[in-house]
Enzyme design. Sequence first.
Site, PDB file in Angstrom:
ATOM      1  N   GLY A 295      41.411  48.876  27.501  1.00  0.00           N
ATOM      2  CA  GLY A 295      40.714  48.424  28.709  1.00  0.00           C
ATOM      3  C   GLY A 295      39.468  49.251  28.987  1.00  0.00           C
TER       4      GLY A 295
ATOM      5  CB  CYS B 250      37.109  52.865  42.004  1.00  0.00           C
ATOM      6  SG  CYS B 250      37.368  51.123  42.402  1.00  0.00           S
TER       7      CYS B 250
ATOM      8  CG  HIS C  48      32.386  50.508  43.201  1.00  0.00           C
ATOM      9  ND1 HIS C  48      32.245  49.450  42.339  1.00  0.00           N
ATOM     10  CD2 HIS C  48      33.728  50.648  43.411  1.00  0.00           C
ATOM     11  CE1 HIS C  48      33.450  48.972  42.030  1.00  0.00           C
ATOM     12  NE2 HIS C  48      34.362  49.685  42.656  1.00  0.00           N
TER      13      HIS C  48
END
Lengths: 375, 375
Positions: B48, B170, B283
Amino acid sequence: MASLSYTLKPHPFLSTSKPKLQTRKYPTKVRMSLQESGPSIAVVGVTGAVGQEFLSVLSDRDFPYRSLKLLASKRSAGKSVSFQDRTFTVQELTADSFDDVDIALFSAGGSISKQFGPIAVDKGAIVVDNSSAFRMVDGVPLVIPEVNPEAMDGIKAGKKKGALIANPNCSTIICLMAATPLHRHAKVTRMVVSTYQAASGAGAAAMHELELQTREVLEGKPPTCNIFKQQYAFNLFSHNAPVLGNGYNEEEMKMVKETRKIWNDMDVKVTATCIRVPVMRAHAESVNLQFEKPLDEDTAREIMRTAPGVVVIDDRASNHFPTPLEVSNKDDVAVGRIRQDMSQEGNHGLDIFVCGDQVRKGAALNAVQIAELLL
Amino acid sequence: MASLSYTLKPHPFLSTSKPKLQTRKYPTKVRMSLQESGPSIAVVGVTGAVGQEFLSVLSDRDFPYRSLKLLASKRSAGKSVSFQDRTFTVQELTADSFDDVDIALFSAGGSISKQFGPIAVDKGAIVVDNSSAFRMVDGVPLVIPEVNPEAMDGIKAGKKKGALIANPNCSTIICLMAATPLHRHAKVTRMVVSTYQAASGAGAAAMHELELQTREVLEGKPPTCNIFKQQYAFNLFSHNAPVLGNGYNEEEMKMVKETRKIWNDMDVKVTATCIRVPVMRAHAESVNLQFEKPLDEDTAREIMRTAPGVVVIDDRASNHFPTPLEVSNKDDVAVGRIRQDMSQEGNHGLDIFVCGDQVRKGAALNAVQIAELLL
C-alpha cells in the site's frame, strides 16, 4: 472564442451529469426581452468571465431591455460577441459610453470602476458594480437581493437619476446566502469561515491557466505560471490577494467588513481564511457559526430549506453533500453538513458547508438580480 | 510497480522544484542499518501507499534491523519488492507471520489490524498500528513522538513483551504538530478545524483514480469512479468516511477524540469539517484556536519556529505560505498565516494554516518515529 466559452460554459464532464438543483436552464433561443419600455443596458468588461456570464443571466431571466451596449478595453473593441442568435460588436469604453444608458453592469476591475463609474452616474446611469471599488463607501448600497434589498430602496431605473450600487465579494455572497436566514432567526454573534475558492474568481485567464497547468503536469512538463506565481494544478494556496498589516489578506477582510455592512451589524465577529483550490468555477466554504439565541440543527435545516436561492443537500446516509461541481452553472447556493457544533455549549453553535457558483450567484446573477430591483 | 511508484515518489512536477524545508533527502544507496543487534522488523500492508513509505522512511533514517519481513494479503504474496539494492519477496500475512518479530509496523486497514494485531502482540511483538482499530482503546498509547512520547514510557523492543501502540489519524497528527507547542504555552480551550485532504489518505488507488479522472475530464470522457462515488478531478467533497448520528463523519470525530487523548485533556473543545480536495499526497488544515491565556502572534510564531518537526513559512510580503506541494515528500509540517484572530477579544485567539505530507508525517514517518522510541 471557442476556448474561452469552454471555460465559461464548462465541458459536460466538468459539470455534473445529473443536475439536482432547482434552477433555470439555459434557453435554447433568445429570451432576453427586447422592448421599447425596457431600460437601455451597458455591460462593461463584457469579454471577461463575469461579463460573459452577465449576458447569459440577462438572457436566462428574460431581462427587458431597449438597447444593449457591450463595452470593453480598446484591445477588445471591434471584436464580435456572438450572443445566441445575434452578433454584437464590442465598443471601446470611453467617457461617452454612457449617454442614454439606464443601467450599467460593471465587471472590469476596480480601477476601471473608479474611473468610469462616477462618469456613468453623472450621465444618469445606475451602475451595478462587481468590483470592490465602492463596496465600503458610505451611502453606496452593498446588496444581496435575498438579504438586504431595502438598502437600495428608492433607487429606480428610468428616472435619469444616476446611482451606484455595489455587488458584494463572491465569497461573502455565497456565505451570507446560507448564514442570513439563520442570523435572522438566532442572531449570529461570531463566524469562522474557511474557503475553498475556484479559479474563476481570478478571471477567465486563471481558469485557462489551471487547465493548461494540469495538462502540463500530467505530461511531465513544468507548469506555466503567468496568473499565479506558483503551481495551482494538484495544489492549493493561500488566496493571492495582498496581505495586510494585521495578517489577513484583502479577500478575508472583504468577508469581515462586507458582512457587517450587509447585515447592518457592526458587532458581528468574523474571521476568515481564504484558500484557492484547483476547482474551475464554484466556491465552497466551511462555516462555523455562533448564535446569541439557541438554534437546533433541525430548525436550522428547515429555515434554510425555505430560504430563497438556497437548496439544502444534506443526505448523511448516502454521504451526499454540496460540491462545487454540482452547483456549477446553477443559480442556487447549496448548503449541507448542517450539524450542531459539539465544541459549543447548548444549541448555540452550528457547522455548515456551503457551495455556490462564483461566476453566477457570486457575481453576474447577483448583479442582474440587483438590476431587476431597479425596474 | 512503475505506475505505483509514480504516485508514491511523485513525478518531479507534482513535487516542488525548490525544496525549502529542513528534511532528510532520499538516500542514493541503502542506509537502513542491517546489524545483529537490531530488532527484527515486519511491515504489514507493504504494497500500500503507507507500506511503501514505511520502507522509504526506515531507509532514510538508518533504522537498525536484524531482519525485515514484508507482509501483505495472499493476492500480493510472491510479488517482488525492489527496495533499493535488494529484492524482497512479499509473504502472505498469517497467524505465523510474527514468530521472532520484535516490531511490526501495520498499515493494512482496521480489520487486518484487529485480526492480526493481537496475534502479533501475543507472539511478543510490539505493534505500531496505523489504523484506527485501537486508537481509542484504554491502555493503548496514541502517540505523536514530538507531542506525547511519555504515553509509551516503559515499552521497549527486545524484551519479548508484546504491546500495541497506535499511530494517530493523519489529520490529527498534522494539526497537533502545530497546535501543541501553542497549547503548552497558552492552553487551547477550543479549536475549529477545516481540512483540505489529499487523495493519498484513501490509499494509492485513490491517487491513481484522481490522476486517471483528471486525464479523462481533460479529454472530455466521463470520469472513472471506482474508489469515490463522484467526480474528484476539478472538484472537492465532504470526506468519504461514514457520517454518524451527530452529523460528524468518522474522520472529524477522530480529530475530536484523538486530540483529547493525545493531549490528555478531556475538556478541550474541538470541531472539524473534513473535505477532500484534488491534491495528491499532502493535507492542509485551516485551524482557528482559542486560548485560556493570552498569546500574541509574534510569540506564537517564535514558539513554532523552535518546535521540533515544524517549519514556519509565513512571508506576508511575498504571499508565501505553506502549500501541499511544498511539503510533499518532506518530514516537517509547515505552518503559516499565523495571525491574531480578530473575531476574539484580546490576545486569546489565533488563526493558522498547516500543511503536512499525509503519507509521511501523517502516517509512515510518525510510525517509524514511534518505533525509534522502542530502541
